[in-house]
Design a protein around this motif. Sequence first.
Motif, PDB file in Angstrom:
ATOM      1  N   SER A 161       0.835  -1.205   0.000  1.00 61.43           N
ATOM      2  CA  SER A 161       0.000   0.000   0.000  1.00 61.43           C
ATOM      3  C   SER A 161       0.866   1.251   0.000  1.00 61.43           C
TER       4      SER A 161
ATOM      5  N   ASP B  75      -5.707  -1.125  -4.848  1.00 65.24           N
ATOM      6  CA  ASP B  75      -5.156  -1.653  -3.598  1.00 65.24           C
ATOM      7  C   ASP B  75      -6.113  -2.676  -2.987  1.00 65.24           C
ATOM      8  N   GLU B  76      -5.856  -3.939  -3.226  1.00 63.44           N
ATOM      9  CA  GLU B  76      -6.696  -5.039  -2.742  1.00 63.44           C
ATOM     10  C   GLU B  76      -8.185  -4.729  -2.912  1.00 63.44           C
TER      11      GLU B  76
HETATM   12 MG   LIG Z   1      -2.242  -2.736   2.264  1.00 63.53          MG
END
Ligand SMILES: [Mg+2]
Lengths: 270, 256
Positions: A58, A171-172
């Motif tokens: 991240s 991000d995910e």
């Molecule tokens: Mg993360």
Amino acid sequence: MSLESELANARAERIEIIGVTKSFTTDRGTVVALDNVSLKVAEGEFLCLVGPSGCGKSTLLNIIAGLDEPTSGRALAAGQPIQGPGRDRMVMFQEHALFPWLDVTGNVMFGLRLKTGLSNKERREVAEYYLQLVGLEKFGRANIHELSGGMKQRVALARALAPNPSVLLMDEPFAALDALTREQLYGDIQRIWEARRKTIIFVTHNVREAACLGDRVLLFSPNPGRIQAEFHISLPRPRDINSVELARHSTEITAALKGFTSTAGRQASE
Amino acid sequence: MIRAISSIAFFVVLLLSWEAASRSGLYSPVLLPSPLNVLEYLWQSALDGTLWSATLVTMQRLLAGYGIGLLFGIPLGLLTARSRIMQDTLGLLALGIQTLPSVCWVPLALLWFGQTEAAMLFVVVMGTLWSVLIATSDGVRAMPPIYLRAARTMGSTGLHTWFNVILPASLPYLVGGMKQGWAFAWRSLMAAEIFVTILTGFGLGQLLQYGRELLAMDQVVAVMTIIIVIGLLADRILFSPWERFFHRRWGTGSVK
Ligand SMILES: [Mg+2]
Ligand SMILES: Nc1ncnc2c1ncn2[C@@H]1O[C@H](COP(=O)(O)OP(=O)(O)O)[C@@H](O)[C@H]1O
């Protein structure tokens, strides 16, 4: 600016990360989230970053988004140093981050409203185009809380695509969704990537997901965050998450992942 | 439907037993006027204009003070939420002062401003300001930080972020605070009007107080009724639409 030129694909950009280190100092000490990380993402490439949580994925994405600055090293987009956020690099977060005070269309139009040179009617048409692309054209007037988790992430995707960025940072984005919804979205994201040809950097801790989506997968290791291995996935698209060839790739990546997590475990116990 | 019937039935029974009690002769009519007397007073005072002018005076004081309270409370609340130093100073002060029942401002207002409109205004502003300030600041701080990050990536900065992200994100709290501020202002204004006779205008509170002095119980009860009705109407007109909007958009009731 005309509607056609607005809807025409923006040129995909390349991203370069050169010797980037990022450390956070808190009351509990200093964490090196990224340690001298270098990587290149080609124009229009679909790059996946995998690794256990806490390995700086991240952090790296935030630096590319311009939301965070590296402690040292350089981050370039299209050869230019990244200075703050820009609509050429849009982000899709793990939580949908949609604005509950706006309806679906309002959310998709948020970034468009900040773009000059478009009439409101054109903005609305652009928003409709992207809602259609993610299969939610019927939900423009819906409130965010009325949508399922998968639909929310589709809206978030439409909102990220709407300003026509050159780079999409994810991000995910599917981590909080159930398996069935995720599988649908794998298909959608591949279709949309074919249609819109962005450079995509996709963060996940799901190895299979990475193998399914990426042209290339970078494996990160934590403490400090480093790139551990690189895998090229040259399977034809669209790829099926359940296919046998894909399973071979993900087994290979998982083996590498286990390799360094178990050495880390042994080091810790020594 | 059944609920409406049971409500209506309840109030009809209440009025009938009130009427019966006042007719029974058990209580002095000075202390317990009949509902018809109250109605008659309302009719008379509506005709001769006393009621309207008193309501007008009161509403003017309320709206002016409330407006000033919002004008300062909202921006100060936003600043308090976003700046550490403001939070440790003004935020702390607001938190302390807010525990003070707003009626307690009346003696101070009288000493500072004397028997003037300024005293009334001051009391209403104090009733509004602090709860609005605190609610605004709470609302901003309860906002998920990811909204700001998302907004930044879409090119929102500065004032645009304030007006299009921070303010709407904290709106449910803000309206909760405005509602509380309204209730405080309304109560403290009534107290001030009852305590303070000023010659620049007779408000509802003063009308109520004169009722007491004249032993005109019908007037007292009638003015009380008007005060209740105004409170209910304000809730319906000023706040209910917002709460319905939040309910629809956020999928929640108002946060507070
Ligand atoms: Mg993360
Ligand atoms: N704002 C921050 N302040 C302090 N530490 C942070 C911050 N952001 C991330 N970290 C730390 O940096 C490391 C990497 O975090 P992150 O990039 O979120 O990892 P990942 O996304 O791979 O799970 C973690 O150890 C995390 O605790």
